[in-house]
Design an enzyme around this catalytic site. Sequence first.
Site, PDB file in Angstrom:
ATOM      1  CG  LEU A 153      -2.256   0.754   0.759  1.00  0.00           C
ATOM      2  CD1 LEU A 153      -3.097   0.371  -0.008  1.00  0.00           C
ATOM      3  CD2 LEU A 153      -2.897   1.214   2.044  1.00  0.00           C
ATOM      4  N   GLY A 154       1.843   1.570  -0.937  1.00  0.00           N
ATOM      5  CA  GLY A 154       2.609   2.625  -1.259  1.00  0.00           C
ATOM      6  C   GLY A 154       1.844   3.654  -1.993  1.00  0.00           C
ATOM      7  NE  ARG A 155       5.649   7.386  -3.381  1.00  0.00           N
ATOM      8  CZ  ARG A 155       7.060   7.884  -2.945  1.00  0.00           C
ATOM      9  NH1 ARG A 155       7.206   8.997  -2.579  1.00  0.00           N
ATOM     10  NH2 ARG A 155       8.382   6.947  -3.025  1.00  0.00           N
ATOM     11  NE  ARG A 176       8.319  -2.736   4.029  1.00  0.00           N
ATOM     12  CZ  ARG A 176       9.342  -2.209   3.259  1.00  0.00           C
ATOM     13  NH1 ARG A 176      10.755  -2.308   3.238  1.00  0.00           N
ATOM     14  NH2 ARG A 176       9.109  -1.018   2.525  1.00  0.00           N
ATOM     15  NE  ARG A 233      10.821  -3.691 -11.027  1.00  0.00           N
ATOM     16  CZ  ARG A 233      10.203  -2.793 -11.542  1.00  0.00           C
ATOM     17  NH1 ARG A 233       9.020  -2.726 -12.183  1.00  0.00           N
ATOM     18  NH2 ARG A 233      10.880  -1.594 -11.655  1.00  0.00           N
ATOM     19  CG  ASP A 257       2.299  -4.129 -16.961  1.00  0.00           C
ATOM     20  OD1 ASP A 257       2.262  -4.079 -18.306  1.00  0.00           O
ATOM     21  OD2 ASP A 257       2.874  -3.143 -16.434  1.00  0.00           O
ATOM     22  CD  GLU A 262       9.418  -7.319 -17.260  1.00  0.00           C
ATOM     23  OE1 GLU A 262       9.733  -6.267 -17.654  1.00  0.00           O
ATOM     24  OE2 GLU A 262       8.472  -7.314 -16.286  1.00  0.00           O
ATOM     25  CG  HIS A 280       7.229  -3.665 -17.268  1.00  0.00           C
ATOM     26  ND1 HIS A 280       8.478  -4.307 -16.738  1.00  0.00           N
ATOM     27  CD2 HIS A 280       6.985  -2.365 -16.697  1.00  0.00           C
ATOM     28  CE1 HIS A 280       8.687  -3.372 -15.519  1.00  0.00           C
ATOM     29  NE2 HIS A 280       7.744  -2.363 -15.673  1.00  0.00           N
ATOM     30  CB  VAL A 281       2.320  -1.185 -21.270  1.00  0.00           C
ATOM     31  CG1 VAL A 281       3.189  -1.815 -22.257  1.00  0.00           C
ATOM     32  CG2 VAL A 281       1.308  -1.814 -20.799  1.00  0.00           C
ATOM     33  N   GLY A 282       3.000  -0.483 -17.426  1.00  0.00           N
ATOM     34  CA  GLY A 282       2.431   0.051 -16.439  1.00  0.00           C
ATOM     35  C   GLY A 282       2.229   1.770 -16.534  1.00  0.00           C
TER      36      GLY A 282
HETATM   37  C1  8YV Z   1       9.649   1.312 -15.599  1.00  0.00           C
HETATM   38  C2  8YV Z   1       8.629   0.655 -13.692  1.00  0.00           C
HETATM   39  O1  8YV Z   1       9.783   2.996 -15.338  1.00  0.00           O
HETATM   40  O2  8YV Z   1       8.722   2.709 -12.808  1.00  0.00           O
HETATM   41  C3  8YV Z   1       8.806   1.490 -12.692  1.00  0.00           C
HETATM   42  O3  8YV Z   1       9.459   1.152 -11.605  1.00  0.00           O
HETATM   43  O4  8YV Z   1       8.228  -0.707 -13.707  1.00  0.00           O
HETATM   44  C4  8YV Z   1       8.517   1.021 -15.232  1.00  0.00           C
HETATM   45  O5  8YV Z   1       7.639   1.812 -15.409  1.00  0.00           O
HETATM   46  C5  8YV Z   1      10.072   0.942 -16.978  1.00  0.00           C
HETATM   47  O6  8YV Z   1      10.353  -0.227 -17.170  1.00  0.00           O
HETATM   48  C6  8YV Z   1      11.019   1.921 -17.668  1.00  0.00           C
HETATM   49  O7  8YV Z   1      12.367   1.697 -17.322  1.00  0.00           O
END
Ligand code: 8YV
Length: 323
Positions: A153-155, A176, A233, A257, A262, A280-282
């Site tokens: 529950l971070g930002r 935590r 991750r 994602d 990767e 990985h497009v968050g």
């Molecule tokens: C990365 C990400 O920024 O911010 C993070 O921790 O997972 C991604 O948005 C992206 O992989 C670019 O390096």
Amino acid sequence: MADFEVLLPSRLPDLVIEGLSRVLTIHKLWEAADPRAMIDKVGDRVQGLATSYASGRIDGAMMSRFPNLKIVAHYGVGYDIIDAAWAGAHGIIVTNTPDVLSDEVADLAMGLLLATVREIPQADTFLRAGHWHQGNFPLTATLRERRMGIFGLGRIGKAIAKRAAAFDLDLAYCARKKHEDAPYAYYPNVLDLAQACDILMVIAPATQETHHAVNTQVLQALGTNGILINVARGSLVDTDALIEALEAKTILAAGLDVFEDEPNVPQALIDCPQCVLLPHVGSASQYTRDAMSRLQVDNMVSFAQGRGPVTPVAETPWPPNAA
Ligand code: 8YV
């Protein structure tokens, strides 16, 4: 300020390259015919590293190759590729790009959840393949009457919770420590959280403690109606256990994602009809990546000009004795 030299181990957005090279001297390692020779040549002069997820491990051995290194400015909020504890112990500041991407990642997390529960990509494929002429798309699972557990529950976790509340989801979380300002049920461990929920939203940092935290037991606890979403991750989820759980229908579906290796995604996940998979497009909109670029440059330039870093990470506070 052109005597402050920065090495970029991997390609960064043009906005970063322009922003840094306007005031500092930069070395592009990925363009070097012989990267080792470039480090041998400029290593002593390098005071800053500008990194991204593509840079590979920035550990003590790597940082030691730059005896005058003072700052590692990272592009991204998650800085698990960097040994920040080692940096802190050696007087090197580490910065990341928090806040500017929280809403973008939270939007994507909710999109991925909806796509997974309501099978949106599968329905799109169904239509394009012409199957609608033969009958309707099968009925799907629902988001109604569900309880979502947020692991971390971070930002970003809080931004996801805000959105999920608007979807009338009952919420709980595991972190935590208890957040006194969070009006959601708290579970000190992920197993109990999974037991109490049927959606598990993973958005905790990748650390030794969270490695494979989502394992066979946790997936079993999530249950046969359970949905796993991972926007953190890949290392937080035991991929083999997840594949087994999906194949055995121990859980209902997964939206991912991020992956352990990767861009390699196990064929079993690609073949799995109950999975929605994203590359990985968050944070990957132009708007948000530009904001991340500006913050990475601001950190490096502000530090180089003696004004200190803008967003240092917890392991390397600024000023250094503010721990
Ligand atoms: C990365 C990400 O920024 O911010 C993070 O921790 O997972 C991604 O948005 C992206 O992989 C670019 O390096």
